[in-house]
Design a protein around this motif. Structure first.
Motif, short mmCIF file in Angstrom:
data_model
loop_
_atom_site.label_atom_id
_atom_site.label_comp_id
_atom_site.label_asym_id
_atom_site.label_seq_id
_atom_site.Cartn_x
_atom_site.Cartn_y
_atom_site.Cartn_z
N CYS A 55 10.64 -0.57 3.35
CA CYS A 55 12.46 -1.96 3.18
C CYS A 55 12.87 -1.23 1.66
O CYS A 55 12.56 -2.08 1.68
N PRO A 56 13.60 -0.43 2.10
CA PRO A 56 14.66 0.20 0.59
C PRO A 56 16.06 -0.22 0.35
O PRO A 56 16.29 -0.37 1.63
N GLY A 57 16.30 -0.56 -0.11
CA GLY A 57 17.67 -2.00 -0.81
C GLY A 57 17.26 -3.14 -0.29
O GLY A 57 17.93 -3.40 -0.83
N ILE A 58 16.10 -2.99 -0.82
CA ILE A 58 15.97 -4.97 -0.77
C ILE A 58 14.79 -5.18 -1.97
O ILE A 58 13.21 -4.59 -1.80
N ALA A 59 15.16 -5.13 -2.81
CA ALA A 59 14.44 -5.19 -4.03
C ALA A 59 13.24 -6.67 -3.89
O ALA A 59 14.07 -7.58 -3.93
N ALA A 60 11.77 -6.01 -3.82
CA ALA A 60 11.32 -7.45 -3.63
C ALA A 60 10.48 -8.12 -4.92
O ALA A 60 10.41 -9.50 -5.24
N ALA A 73 19.50 -3.96 -3.14
CA ALA A 73 19.89 -3.62 -4.68
C ALA A 73 18.84 -2.03 -4.53
O ALA A 73 17.99 -2.22 -3.73
N PRO A 74 19.09 -0.87 -5.15
CA PRO A 74 20.65 -0.42 -6.03
C PRO A 74 22.04 -0.56 -4.82
O PRO A 74 21.98 -0.58 -3.95
N ASP A 75 22.98 -0.85 -6.05
CA ASP A 75 24.53 -0.50 -5.45
C ASP A 75 24.54 0.83 -4.46
O ASP A 75 25.11 0.97 -3.17
N THR A 76 23.72 1.71 -5.05
CA THR A 76 23.73 3.26 -4.64
C THR A 76 23.05 3.36 -3.87
O THR A 76 23.69 3.98 -2.81
N PHE A 77 22.14 2.43 -2.94
CA PHE A 77 21.92 3.13 -1.29
C PHE A 77 22.85 2.40 -0.41
O PHE A 77 22.59 2.32 0.40
N TYR A 78 23.56 1.53 -0.73
CA TYR A 78 24.90 1.15 0.11
C TYR A 78 25.65 1.74 0.14
O TYR A 78 26.12 2.08 1.44
N SER A 82 0.77 -1.32 0.10
CA SER A 82 -0.24 0.03 0.20
C SER A 82 0.92 1.27 -0.20
O SER A 82 -0.05 2.39 -0.07
N HIS A 83 2.55 1.33 0.54
CA HIS A 83 2.87 2.68 -0.20
C HIS A 83 4.63 1.84 -0.90
O HIS A 83 5.52 2.70 -0.46
N PHE A 84 4.84 1.00 -1.43
CA PHE A 84 5.47 0.27 -2.76
C PHE A 84 6.11 2.18 -3.41
O PHE A 84 5.86 2.60 -3.45
N HIS A 85 7.14 1.41 -4.11
CA HIS A 85 7.89 2.25 -4.82
C HIS A 85 9.04 1.41 -6.56
O HIS A 85 9.12 0.17 -5.53
N ILE A 86 9.37 2.25 -6.80
CA ILE A 86 9.81 1.51 -8.49
C ILE A 86 10.95 2.88 -8.15
O ILE A 86 10.92 3.26 -8.64
N ASP A 87 11.91 2.06 -8.01
CA ASP A 87 13.25 3.35 -7.86
C ASP A 87 13.02 3.64 -9.95
O ASP A 87 13.21 2.71 -10.54
N PRO A 88 13.91 3.85 -9.75
CA PRO A 88 15.04 4.86 -12.04
C PRO A 88 15.46 3.38 -12.00
O PRO A 88 16.09 3.79 -13.36
N PHE A 89 15.87 2.48 -11.10
CA PHE A 89 16.86 0.87 -11.71
C PHE A 89 15.72 -0.04 -11.95
O PHE A 89 16.19 -1.27 -12.48
N GLY A 90 14.97 0.08 -11.32
CA GLY A 90 13.39 -0.16 -11.74
C GLY A 90 13.03 -1.47 -10.68
O GLY A 90 12.55 -2.55 -10.70
N ASN A 91 13.88 -1.30 -9.93
CA ASN A 91 14.00 -1.96 -8.68
C ASN A 91 12.04 -1.45 -7.78
O ASN A 91 12.24 -0.84 -7.66
N LEU A 92 11.86 -3.06 -7.46
CA LEU A 92 10.17 -2.46 -6.47
C LEU A 92 10.43 -3.25 -4.93
O LEU A 92 11.91 -3.74 -4.96
N PHE A 93 10.22 -2.40 -4.13
CA PHE A 93 10.52 -2.02 -2.59
C PHE A 93 9.04 -1.68 -2.04
O PHE A 93 8.30 -1.13 -2.46
#
Ligand code: SF4
Length: 335
Positions: A253-258, A328-333, A238-249
């Motif tokens: 929980c940013p940094g864990i691409a579901a 992911a993504p590397d840039t988050f870490y 209910s509050h997901f995000h898709i980042d500029p690399f196409g990762n779904l969070f």
């Protein structure tokens, strides 16, 4: 387990409401930012091709209510932003609002013109961030200019100020310059206690909070989190995000691409997504045990302020080892 899982396979439920992050790049480096956005983040932006794939995937989601456009700060590339909005509208995706930190609103006329352009492209509303964390970078006069211009274009019903009480409190501060968190706390009678602002804002003890605001929280040994589960967060769409690399969070929980844009609902097993699997089935202490047994993990701290603090510590170790698709993504870490 809930009925969206089985003993051997997990799947992310249908997406319900969320955001498209055009970039991790931002004008600010806010202390509370969950996604760790900043001016130092890589200047990578979602391409129109990827946006088309994202909106096509969203159009196939049977329960999707609405989608907001977020950053980083999406207005840093106003042309791309207008094109993405128009694309979403063309592809039948229901937009809710654009999230902005108002840094760009140096005068009312420019702000109104830009909002008019975005409204013509199909944007129905704006969420303006207003908090002491943002005010360390954005003078209140710009926040106010942004809110007033947005109301002129979208009407009061089309503008969300987040958070309204803090907007009122910031209006009492010097408006034409930035104010530090300590200055805000002092003026607001919060006894210079930064932890108090955290409680007003509803801080999430993850992301940059772990670096910048950890003193706001008591810390506990890792084992104290052994009863914490994460399936509620990881299955929350209910509050997901898709980042500029196409990762779904999912969840918070940013940094864990579901999932990734090619497959937002992969069949997740202990073998193909072990990090997600251990978190979803057992929580951060289950991940810790697995990482200890198989990847030589040792906790980097004596104590952690939250389960997400421990989770992040383990994921940083695993990310450095490499080879885990869902970290992911590397840039988050990297930041
Ligand atoms: S501990 Fe990890 S998986 Fe669990 S809610 Fe926090 S970030 Fe998400």
């Amino acid at each position: 387990m809930d009925d969206h899982s089985s003993p051997t396979t997990l799947t992310i439920p249908a997406l319900r409401s969320g955001g498209v992050m055009l970039t991790y790049r931002c004008t600010n480096k806010c202390k509370h930012c969950l996604y760790r956005c900043s001016p130092q983040q890589v200047d990578t932006w979602m391409s129109l091709d990827l946006a088309e794939q994202v909106f096509a995937a969203m159009a196939r989601e049977p329960q999707l209510r609405d989608v907001h456009i977020a950053g980083g700060e999406a207005t840093l590339k106003m042309d791309l932003l207008a094109d993405v909005i128009a694309l979403a509208v063309r592809m039948g995706v229901s937009l809710s609002y654009l999230e902005t930190n108002a840094m760009w609103c140096t005068d009312g006329d420019t702000a109104r013109e830009s909002f008019l352009r975005l409204a013509r492209a199909g944007l129905p509303g704006v969420l303006v961030s207003a908090s002491p964390y943002h005010n360390e970078f954005v003078p209140f006069v710009r926040t106010q200019t942004c809110v007033e211009a947005a109301i002129d274009v979208f009407g009061r019903g089309g503008v969300i100020v987040w958070i309204p009480q803090l907007y009122q409190a910031l209006a009492q501060m010097p408006a034409d310059r930035t104010n530090t968190l300590a200055e805000f706390c002092h003026a607001a009678g919060l006894s210079d206690e930064i932890g108090a602002v955290g409680r007003i804002y509803g801080l999430i003890p993850g992301g940059r909070v772990l670096d910048e605001l950890r003193d706001c929280y008591p810390a506990r040994p890792a084992e104290d989190f052994s009863s914490c589960r994460c399936d509620g967060e990881l299955y929350n769409t209910s509050h997901f995000h898709i980042d500029p690399f196409g990762n779904l969070f999912t969840g918070l929980c940013p940094g864990i691409a579901a999932g990734k844009i090619g497959d937002l609902h992969p069949q997740i097993t202990a073998e193909n997504h072990p990090v997600f699997w251990h978190l979803a089935t057992g929580g951060p202490c289950a991940l810790m045990q697995w990482a200890r047994d198989h990847h030589n993990y040792q906790p980097q701290r004596d104590a952690y302020i939250s389960k997400c603090d421990l989770c992040t510590d383990i994921r940083r170790h695993l990310h450095a080892l490499g080879g885990f698709e869902e970290i992911a993504p590397d840039t988050f870490y990297a930041n």
